[in-house]
Design an enzyme around this catalytic site. Structure first.
Site, PDB file in Angstrom:
ATOM      1  N   PHE A   1       0.640  -1.295   0.208  1.00 27.51           N
ATOM      2  CA  PHE A   1      -0.005   0.138   0.123  1.00 27.51           C
ATOM      3  C   PHE A   1       0.797   1.118  -0.099  1.00 27.51           C
ATOM      4  CE2 PHE A   1      -1.903  -3.303   3.150  1.00 27.51           C
ATOM      5  CZ  PHE A   1      -2.818  -3.801   1.958  1.00 27.51           C
ATOM      6  N   HIS A   2       1.898   1.290  -0.724  1.00 30.60           N
ATOM      7  CA  HIS A   2       2.628   2.392  -0.901  1.00 30.60           C
ATOM      8  C   HIS A   2       3.119   2.977  -2.171  1.00 30.60           C
ATOM      9  CE1 HIS A   2       4.947   0.800   3.051  1.00 30.60           C
ATOM     10  NE2 HIS A   2       3.694   1.144   3.316  1.00 30.60           N
TER      11      HIS A   2
END
Ligand code: FAD
Length: 542
Positions: free
Chosen positions: A470-471
């Site tokens: 999730f980056h």
């Protein structure tokens, strides 16, 4: 015809960076600020209770619920791409880990020509934002709005993990954001007294009492209005009506790594061919908008634990759930105050490297996928992500409709270097999890299991099961080269009075979790704007 409202600054997106900007730009009381957020108020109970993070992955009330396009190197699977759609943005739904990245990341940004972004340059902004529970020192701030806390209590499995790392030669590190990132230890979190400390909580709450700040939720920004090559305002959709707001000073896009490039493209600022394909007039051909998208790919090992000491065991039994709830209400401790990762580490897969190239997360629960139901047995998860991926993706509108999801293509795992690092990282993780300290706790490795052990097996495992951590970043990359979208002052190149400030401007993704660096970017951008407003006071109404 209603006259459009006019503000000094318009900030689009109330996420990690946007809330910082709204707070800092309105703080003096001299400037009027409009903050536009497509999502709603952050009233959802599970936002505020740390373990509730697992429940927000699939909740459309607070999450855009994006999916990637089929990923060719991951067996054409579509990868979930959660993003916060609520005040606080992704800082309201994230895993709460506070990691800044490595000194070398920012020095690399500077080396690429980004004056003002070396580690020495950005450290003051990290410190300015931070209220470090251990107090201030050379690396930490104690007076900022963002609470950074230690885990509420130690856990025997985490202690064993840290000892296991030491047994394979990795040192203990009690501060991943201090002198050196390398080693194993507990993560610090953006939490305060057992509650999530999103940027909505840290920055926006205090700012909302100011008369010069207007916050509009449920406001989907459709496009930036450009007049004579300068951003004059924005058009947004609220309560079914299109509204225009004008900016005397600047428009700042903080809609995140997916939202900001999407808005630029919808505004006629992006790759000309793409825009024409969707019938959008090209105001400026900026091929870099939506390019260079990066992300951390992770692969997760699942373990059955020998005793019922994991979060699974609490969630799956009524009496333990009740006890955990009571403990949380009374003391703000226990499983409800657990962040996504509890302990972890930063390791070098090759001793010749100058700094860690993989990060491990140890989670005190297990599920088949992030956000899935917890297993009915004692379980934990250990994951590896590669910190500096070489793979690059794209973000492209699929339609001229601002409400339509864009095409998100990460091209995960598309270089040999990415594959090699990931496989070596997983081999290292196996050695750690097999260390004597962890033996009393691990009944079995459930997934992928011992039959998957060669490099080729692990490669196939990542293709079949690898997912995002999730980056996403860098889709409106800062730089001084032709392909960069914003300059080192975060101004969109060739367009007046328009900046981007969020994870999308990172020249390269930082070596760690991305929330802290995004907040730093918000802090620095506010400073740049206020300085330039001071130098040219007529740009904004004082
Ligand atoms: C599930 C998950 C777990 C994570 N875990 C961690 C972690 O533990 N630690 C960590 O450091 N990082 C973590 N991250 C990453 C980190 O939270 C993000 O990198 C960071 O929050 C990005 O900040 P941003 O300001 O760029 O975007 P966001 O915080 O996503 O903010 C963008 C905002 O803009 C709004 N917006 C978008 N488009 C529009 C539009 N057209 N009009 C109006 N508003 C719009 C969005 O609704 C959102 O509120 C996680 C992220 C997720 C999703």
């Amino acid at each position: 015809m209603v006259e459009p409202e006019t503000y000094d600054f318009i900030v689009v997106g109330a996420g990690s960076a946007g809330c910082v900007l709204a707070d800092r730009l309105s703080a003096s009381g001299k400037h009027t600020v409009l903050l536009l957020e497509a999502g709603g108020e952050d009233r959802h109970l599970w936002i505020h209770i740390p373990i509730g993070y697992g429940k927000l992955f699939t909740d459309a009330r607070v999450n855009w619920l994006y999916q990637s396009a089929p990923e060719p190197e991951l067996n054409n699977r579509q990868i979930m791409q959660p993003r916060g759609k609520v005040l606080g943005g992704s800082s309201s739904i994230n895993g709460l880990l506070y990691i800044r990245g490595q000194r070398q990341d920012f020095d690399h940004w500077r080396q690429l020509g980004n004056v003002g972004w070396s580690y020495e340059d950005v450290l003051p902004y990290f410190k300015k934002s931070e209220a470090q529970c251990r107090g201030s020192d050379e690396f930490h701030g104690g007076e900022g709005p963002l609470s950074v806390s230690d885990q509420v209590e130690p856990h025997e499995v985490c202690e064993a993990f840290i000892r296991g790392c030491q047994e394979v030669g990795i040192p203990r590190n009690d501060d991943f954001n201090g002198a050196s990132q390398e080693g194993a230890g507990y993560f610090q979190t953006t939490m305060r007294k057992g509650r999530r400390w999103s940027t909505a909580r840290a920055y926006l709450k205090r700012a909302r009492s100011r008369a010069n700040l207007t916050v509009a939720t449920g406001a989907l920004t459709e496009r930036v209005i450009l007049e004579g090559g300068v951003a004059a305002g924005v058009q947004y959709l609220r309560h079914g009506r299109s509204v225009i707001a004008r900016a005397r000073g600047e428009v700042i896009l903080s809609a995140g790594a997916f939202g900001s490039p999407q808005i630029l493209q919808l505004s006629g600022l992006g790759p000309a061919t793409l825009l024409r394909q969707h019938g959008i007039a090209v105001l400026r051909d900026i091929p870099g908008v939506g390019s260079d998208l990066q992300d951390h790919l992770q692969a997760r090992f699942l373990y059955r634990v020998t005793r019922p000491i994991t979060v699974n065991d609490v969630v799956n039994r009524f009496d333990r759930r009740m006890w955990a709830g009571l403990r949380y209400i009374l003391f703000r401790k226990g499983p409800l105050a657990v962040s996504a990762g509890y302990a972890g580490g930063f390791f070098r897969t090759d001793p010749r490297l100058a700094s860690p190239d993989v990060q491990a997360h140890l989670l005190l629960f297990s599920a088949d996928k992030p956000g899935g139901s917890l297993h009915p047995w004692p379980g934990m998860t250990a994951s590896i992500c590669q910190l500096r991926p070489e793979s690059r993706g794209t973000l492209r509108i699929k339609s001229a409709d601002p409400a339509a999801a864009p095409e998100i293509k990460l091209n995960y795992f598309s270089t040999e270097g990415d594959k090699r690092t990931m496989v070596q990282g997983l081999q290292l993780l196996r050695r750690i999890m097999g260390a004597p300290a962890l033996k009393p706790y691990i009944a079995e490795e459930r997934d992928p299991g011992p039959s998957v052990y060669s490099d080729a097996d692990l490669l196939a495992f990542v293709r079949a099961r690898g997912t995002t951590i999730f980056h996403p970043t860098s889709s409106c990359r800062m730089g001084i080269d032709e392909a960069a979208v914003v300059d080192p002052e975060l101004r969109v190149k060739g367009v007046g009075r328009l900046r981007v400030a969020d994870a999308s401007v990172m020249p390269t993704v930082v070596s760690g979790n991305t929330n802290a660096a995004t907040i730093m970017i918000g802090e620095k951008c506010a400073d740049l704007i206020l300085r330039s407003a001071k130098a040219a006071p007529r740009a904004t109404a004082a």
